[in-house]
Design a protein around this motif. Structure first.
Motif, mmCIF file in Angstrom:
data_model
loop_
_atom_site.group_PDB
_atom_site.id
_atom_site.type_symbol
_atom_site.label_atom_id
_atom_site.label_comp_id
_atom_site.label_asym_id
_atom_site.label_seq_id
_atom_site.Cartn_x
_atom_site.Cartn_y
_atom_site.Cartn_z
ATOM 1 N N LEU A 473 -26.709 -30.498 32.347
ATOM 2 C CA LEU A 473 -26.771 -29.656 33.933
ATOM 3 C C LEU A 473 -25.621 -28.657 33.910
ATOM 4 C CD1 LEU A 473 -26.609 -30.918 36.759
ATOM 5 C CD2 LEU A 473 -24.498 -31.433 36.509
ATOM 6 N N GLN A 474 -24.925 -28.125 33.462
ATOM 7 C CA GLN A 474 -23.983 -27.037 33.773
ATOM 8 C C GLN A 474 -25.456 -25.815 33.664
ATOM 9 O OE1 GLN A 474 -20.511 -26.197 31.593
ATOM 10 N NE2 GLN A 474 -20.526 -23.872 32.754
ATOM 11 N N ASN A 475 -25.878 -26.181 32.204
ATOM 12 C CA ASN A 475 -27.429 -24.838 32.218
ATOM 13 C C ASN A 475 -27.954 -24.968 32.712
ATOM 14 O OD1 ASN A 475 -25.758 -24.638 29.473
ATOM 15 N ND2 ASN A 475 -26.930 -25.783 28.357
ATOM 16 N N VAL A 476 -28.684 -25.888 33.115
ATOM 17 C CA VAL A 476 -29.802 -26.148 34.288
ATOM 18 C C VAL A 476 -29.462 -25.440 35.668
ATOM 19 C CG1 VAL A 476 -30.897 -27.355 35.879
ATOM 20 C CG2 VAL A 476 -30.574 -28.373 32.540
ATOM 21 N N VAL A 477 -27.792 -25.215 35.992
ATOM 22 C CA VAL A 477 -27.491 -24.760 37.296
ATOM 23 C C VAL A 477 -27.532 -23.977 37.275
ATOM 24 C CG1 VAL A 477 -25.720 -24.599 38.411
ATOM 25 C CG2 VAL A 477 -26.336 -27.091 38.138
ATOM 26 N N GLU A 478 -27.064 -23.177 36.344
ATOM 27 C CA GLU A 478 -26.989 -21.278 35.826
ATOM 28 C C GLU A 478 -28.517 -21.190 36.094
ATOM 29 O OE1 GLU A 478 -24.779 -18.520 33.532
ATOM 30 O OE2 GLU A 478 -24.350 -20.030 33.133
ATOM 31 N N ARG A 479 -28.988 -21.568 34.789
ATOM 32 C CA ARG A 479 -30.999 -21.505 34.986
ATOM 33 C C ARG A 479 -31.815 -21.009 36.269
ATOM 34 N NH1 ARG A 479 -34.229 -24.881 31.602
ATOM 35 N NH2 ARG A 479 -32.574 -25.010 29.877
ATOM 36 N N LEU A 480 -31.348 -22.345 37.111
ATOM 37 C CA LEU A 480 -31.759 -22.079 38.433
ATOM 38 C C LEU A 480 -30.876 -20.649 39.434
ATOM 39 C CD1 LEU A 480 -31.762 -25.750 39.153
ATOM 40 C CD2 LEU A 480 -34.242 -24.185 38.402
ATOM 41 N N PHE A 481 -29.972 -20.771 39.350
ATOM 42 C CA PHE A 481 -28.897 -19.933 40.111
ATOM 43 C C PHE A 481 -30.241 -18.483 40.028
ATOM 44 C CE2 PHE A 481 -26.025 -17.237 40.521
ATOM 45 C CZ PHE A 481 -25.231 -17.805 42.173
ATOM 46 N N VAL A 482 -29.891 -18.083 38.570
ATOM 47 C CA VAL A 482 -30.256 -16.660 37.825
ATOM 48 C C VAL A 482 -31.692 -16.437 38.432
ATOM 49 C CG1 VAL A 482 -28.324 -16.412 36.490
ATOM 50 C CG2 VAL A 482 -30.673 -17.259 35.547
ATOM 51 N N THR A 483 -32.694 -17.345 38.435
ATOM 52 C CA THR A 483 -34.130 -17.178 38.177
ATOM 53 C C THR A 483 -34.352 -17.073 40.160
ATOM 54 O OG1 THR A 483 -34.499 -19.904 37.932
ATOM 55 C CG2 THR A 483 -34.339 -17.753 36.628
ATOM 56 N N ALA A 484 -33.646 -18.308 40.626
ATOM 57 C CA ALA A 484 -33.949 -18.394 41.619
ATOM 58 C C ALA A 484 -34.303 -17.293 43.236
ATOM 59 C CB ALA A 484 -33.607 -19.767 42.819
#
Length: 562
Positions: A473-484
């Motif tokens: 969950l933490q990895n997905v949140v960070e991935r979406l955060f930096v790519t959006a």
């Protein structure tokens, strides 16, 4: 006679009747005659009036004669055969050649005296061998360091001396094996430590004909180095402890939850923090087992001491043994010493992650540490007392590992005095959105922005099963955060970055219309089979599914779930 031809002087064999029976090449050259022309001739026929009758009748004689303008010195000796004298041998050479050899011998003797003076006066200890490792010469200081007389060392090979423990390792042996200069620390039988520089001496063809060892006693320096190494290891232990202290205040903030299940876990964690009993934390990958172990340490009386974590499944057995028990610095100084986790965690807490991966041999050693409260570093017989609380974690049912012989039963009981099951994220979905909000807040603070997840995306993320749990969950949140690129992170961002099935996933899938009673039975069987694979024991399955154990056993037997 071919061998005699190699001698650097003349040799003539004469029988008792003074008949010449053999001549080597140097004798024929000096007498200016072909060997075949004089063999079998009487001496006086071959060389009339060359020797007096007195010399010819003397059994042993050393004399001179002139022949062809050259003066020779001759030694006449009898040669026996079958314990009887069968004749005589003339051994001779020209006087100028012998005088030159005598001068060279004098020079050699002078050099030998000079070399002895150098050996005796040298500040370094010297040890010289030939190209086979045979000791030719040692200085008095070297003999003293090795605890032997010079006469006991000269003539012995370094291989033999190393085997006998006179010194270890042998620098000369390594020079001969590596064919190069070697520098190393050597330990002698008398307990001295020597810094040795071994240098090969080569002939014109590049072959090693001598090895010269120059050594210096560094015993006192080595003792200081040992103390320095110990201080370095202690410093590393304190560094890790300081890092743990810095993060203690952050631990509780990282543990974000709203579910009743995690509330019950935290109540149990606080209760067992007050005692020193063994703890076994059970849960899937990424549920936060190490975080829970850190809280147990933080809330305990050991909180001011180190918290050391070791992942038993991340390294090979030999490395894990070193990581746990440490490594003793060897006598030669080639291998550095190392503090083990058990030693660094003294008076504190040791967390053994993935304890199910620990080999049986190390399980036995760990049991010994728990009972005797002392360890032995690898390569040492010196016991080191330790006082450590051990908290372990596993993602499997260790009782199955006990049945298969992969885990010790006594160690299991020692570690599992209190067990703490950490529920997976899919079993506490009410914690998903608070965790997303927490991770997003941390990222906003780090990057100085103000991004948010849309309510529709939060709802879909809450419905997802998250097999990787909080870590995923933490990895997905960070991935979406930096790519959006937008401040609002929407469902389409998730679909672009994550598998397409994410937005469509439901907890229960319906593929066709069937009678409700049959659908309920099929769902029940599927739940039982999935739970059996994941949890193993009927007690755990009953807890997860929220029914009595007897109900689970009855339904598994009825549906033939093995």
């Amino acid at each position: 006679m071919e061998i005699l031809d190699l001698l650097p002087f003349g040799v003539v064999f004469i029988d008792l009747n003074w008949k010449i029976v053999g001549v080597n090449r140097n004798a024929a050259d000096m007498l200016r005659r072909e060997a075949t022309a004089i063999v079998n001739l009487h001496w006086n026929d071959a060389f009339p009036d060359l020797l007096t009758e007195e010399i010819m009748n003397d059994a042993k004689a050393v004399f001179r004669f002139e022949y062809g303008g050259e003066e020779y010195i001759v030694q006449k000796v009898p040669y026996p055969s079958n314990k009887r004298v069968e004749g005589h041998v003339f051994i001779f050479n020209c006087v100028p050649f012998l005088e030159e050899v005598t001068k060279e011998l004098d020079v050699y003797n002078d050099l030998n005296l000079d070399l002895k003076a150098v050996f005796d006066a040298s500040y370094d200890d010297l040890h010289v061998t030939d190209g086979r490792g045979i000791t030719l010469r040692v200085s008095p200081g070297c003999a003293e360091s090795m605890g032997h007389k010079e006469s006991e060392l000269i003539g012995k090979s370094v291989y033999q001396l190393e085997k006998e423990g006179v010194f270890n390792p042998s620098a000369t042996r390594q020079v001969l094996e590596k064919n190069e200069k070697v520098s190393m620390v050597q330990t002698t039988k008398s307990g001295r430590r020597l810094m040795v520089a071994a240098t090969p001496i080569r002939d014109e063809q590049g072959q090693i004909i001598r090895v010269v060892n120059a050594s210096r006693d560094i015993t006192e320096e080595s003792q200081l180095q040992t103390e320095l190494e110990r201080l370095k290891q202690l410093t590393e232990g304190y560094r890790k402890e300081i890092m743990n202290l810095r993060t203690k205040d952050e631990l509780e903030h990282k543990l974000v939850f709203r579910s009743d299940k995690m509330e019950k876990v935290m109540v149990l964690v606080r209760k067992i923090s007050e005692v020193d009993s063994g703890v076994l934390i059970i849960g899937d990958f990424g549920v936060g087992k190490e975080l829970v172990a850190s809280l147990i340490h933080k809330w305990s009386a050991r909180s001011e001491k180190p918290f050391i974590s070791v992942n038993c499944g991340a390294v090979p057995e030999a490395v894990l043994e070193t990581d746990l028990f440490g490594l003793e610095r060897d006598a030669s100084g080639v291998r550095e010493g190392k503090f083990g986790a058990l030693e660094m965690a003294n008076d504190g807490t040791l967390f053994l992650d993935e304890v199910e991966a620990m080999p049986l041999t190390l399980q036995a050693k760990l049991m010994q540490v728990i009972h005797e409260k002392m360890i032995f570093r690898i390569g040492s017989q010196r016991p080191i007392p330790v006082n450590v609380r051990i908290v372990a974690s596993t993602r499997i049912d260790l009782e199955d590992s006990i049945q298969s012989g992969q885990f010790r039963k006594d160690l299991y009981f020692q570690l599992n005095i209190v067990s703490i099951p950490i529920p997976s994220l899919k079993d506490r979905r009410e914690d998903i959105i608070p965790l997303i909000v927490y991770f997003t807040g941390q990222l906003n603070q780090n990057y100085g922005v103000n991004k948010k997840f849309s309510p529709s995306l939060l709802k879909k993320m809450q419905q997802y099963s998250w097999p990787g749990n909080v870590r995923e969950l933490q990895n997905v949140v960070e991935r979406l955060f930096v790519t959006a690129e937008d401040d609002w992170i929407e469902t389409e961002h998730m679909q672009n970055q994550y598998p397409a099935g994410f937005s469509k996933q439901k907890i229960v899938q319906v593929n066709e219309i069937i009678p409700l009673k049959k659908a309920t039975a099929l769902l029940e069987i599927e739940l039982l089979e999935m739970s059996r694979k994941r949890y193993g024991s009927s007690t755990k399955i009953a807890e997860v599914l929220g029914v009595n154990q007897s109900t689970i056993v009855r339904k598994m037997n009825k549906n033939n779930v093995k």
